[in-house]
Scaffold this active site. Sequence first.
Site, PDB file in Angstrom:
ATOM      1  N   THR B 102       0.868  -1.178   0.000  1.00  0.00           N
ATOM      2  CA  THR B 102       0.000   0.000   0.000  1.00  0.00           C
ATOM      3  C   THR B 102       0.902   1.223   0.000  1.00  0.00           C
ATOM      4  OG1 THR B 102      -1.785  -1.115   1.155  1.00  0.00           O
ATOM      5  CG2 THR B 102      -1.756   1.291   1.280  1.00  0.00           C
ATOM      6  N   LYS B 177      -7.323   1.518  -2.719  1.00  0.00           N
ATOM      7  CA  LYS B 177      -6.907   1.105  -1.372  1.00  0.00           C
ATOM      8  C   LYS B 177      -7.088   2.245  -0.376  1.00  0.00           C
ATOM      9  CE  LYS B 177      -5.219  -1.507   1.884  1.00  0.00           C
ATOM     10  NZ  LYS B 177      -3.940  -2.168   2.031  1.00  0.00           N
ATOM     11  N   LYS B 245       0.601   5.021   8.385  1.00  0.00           N
ATOM     12  CA  LYS B 245       1.245   5.320   7.093  1.00  0.00           C
ATOM     13  C   LYS B 245       0.175   5.445   6.002  1.00  0.00           C
ATOM     14  CE  LYS B 245       2.631   1.898   4.658  1.00  0.00           C
ATOM     15  NZ  LYS B 245       2.145   1.030   3.569  1.00  0.00           N
TER      16      LYS B 245
END
Lengths: 300, 300
Positions: B102, B177, B245
């Site tokens: 990701t 995502k 993150k």
Amino acid sequence: MTSEKQIRTIGWIGTGVMGASMAAHLLDAGYSLRLYTRTRARAEPLLERGATWAESPAEAADGTDATIAIVGYPSDVRETFLGDRGVLRAGRPPELAIDMTTSEPSLAVEIAAALKPRGIGSIDAPVSGGDIGARNAALSIMVGGAAGDVERAMPILRTLGTTIRHQGGPGAGQHTKMVNQILIATTMIGVCEGLIYAQRARLDPLKVIESVSTGAAGSWSISNLGPRMVARDFEPGFYVEHFIKDLGIALEEAGRMGLDLPGLQLGYSLYEAVREAGHDRKGTQALLLALEELTLAERS
Amino acid sequence: MTSEKQIRTIGWIGTGVMGASMAAHLLDAGYSLRLYTRTRARAEPLLERGATWAESPAEAADGTDATIAIVGYPSDVRETFLGDRGVLRAGRPPELAIDMTTSEPSLAVEIAAALKPRGIGSIDAPVSGGDIGARNAALSIMVGGAAGDVERAMPILRTLGTTIRHQGGPGAGQHTKMVNQILIATTMIGVCEGLIYAQRARLDPLKVIESVSTGAAGSWSISNLGPRMVARDFEPGFYVEHFIKDLGIALEEAGRMGLDLPGLQLGYSLYEAVREAGHDRKGTQALLLALEELTLAERS
């Protein structure tokens, strides 16, 4: 509980979107219904199917085995059970009173205490599952009250829902429903923000829903309301104005318990913006409209 | 695409919780794996099963049909693909490079542009489903890239996941995502607040989960992480530090697109509080700890 007589006649108060479907299931199951609702026209389909009409909650409750209400606001619940023409004033009071409205936990406690001296057992039994759940008798029913009263109510509740859980004493059903609404409010924020992000990133939002709905991001809201938002369909499954009522109760109860819940607070203020924009009679998915406006405001 | 040769040898970079399970599925499916990861010890189980070792991403990629990475941060992705010893520098470059980390949508675009002149097709294919999804080859894989490259990758992707959707050009997988993570962040806020409310209202939280998880409040998070929170089990399925993150990337991308997303912002700041409290190596359900502390702070 085998010594208790079986419930056969039911007083039914409230024939909104949910109530009308639920009352119909009880007729189908062979119960006799005595019906009161504010707008008689909305009761007609049920009267045509054999329910009898009453002029007040007291009259609807009179001589029944159990009386059930699913009305609008806590003030309506109070009037229905404790008012001058309320269930408490029935000439021959029912053995059992069931409030299926989403309402204040403290009011459920108050009603249980007020009805007890007249020999009326009382449970709070708010539901989740919306219009579709009511129509399919597939509601989740969250129950608060004394064990004996809950047990007596079970045959009725099983006619209306599939997931029925006794959560504790009076008010526990309402508290559980508050948890339910907190979950929905925060999830809906994410569904709207995710779809706005998807659109801005020039993705196909329906294809995005396919990717995200099956994994760890999955929810009833993204699967069921996401596609309606993409289609700009804001017809009510569940009214914004009722959801704001519920979130207001949740906020008040949380505050009373000394809890600061930032997600709930954000949800409440965003839904207030939906109402202020005039969408109070749209479905809860109209939250998208408020968040889109917020975004536009930021950009102008 | 029938003229393309079939993929048989794969360079694999990254053997974290997810990567190790995924690489094992490819071995099971008969692919030859050439493996690089920062900590060689973590690659041993795969080397024992027949994968061969490489000393760098460039060496792992050298002469393979496709090279796949699932590493940590965007800086790792950049190093893996574009660094001095990255995939781009492979002596005999692979036909296809797949990033399943990701990472930033803009970086996916940059990598695709950098690899193309060397004849390397590039797709971004981040996943959802966590450790369990990786272990069961049941991941949702969100794919961005040119149609031909995506088609060539499909046999590999089908070995790793069950829901595979091509969302658009380079970066579209990463954008999808981000939508996924926005949904999770907001839903998790509600799950924590709902459970805190339930506890304060003296309900049985597991019974509450039974009531709320089947209806309109249902989500993967309440069904799967709710019970772990009740059990005070904060072991990582997905690390807090990685989730922060991801949310940081989502916030940055949203800002770049001119979007102000208050739910995402709230989720990010709450997860920052989780990290500041020292829980960055716990699972995402440790959000409960931050919200409990927030509540305590309000009361003291």
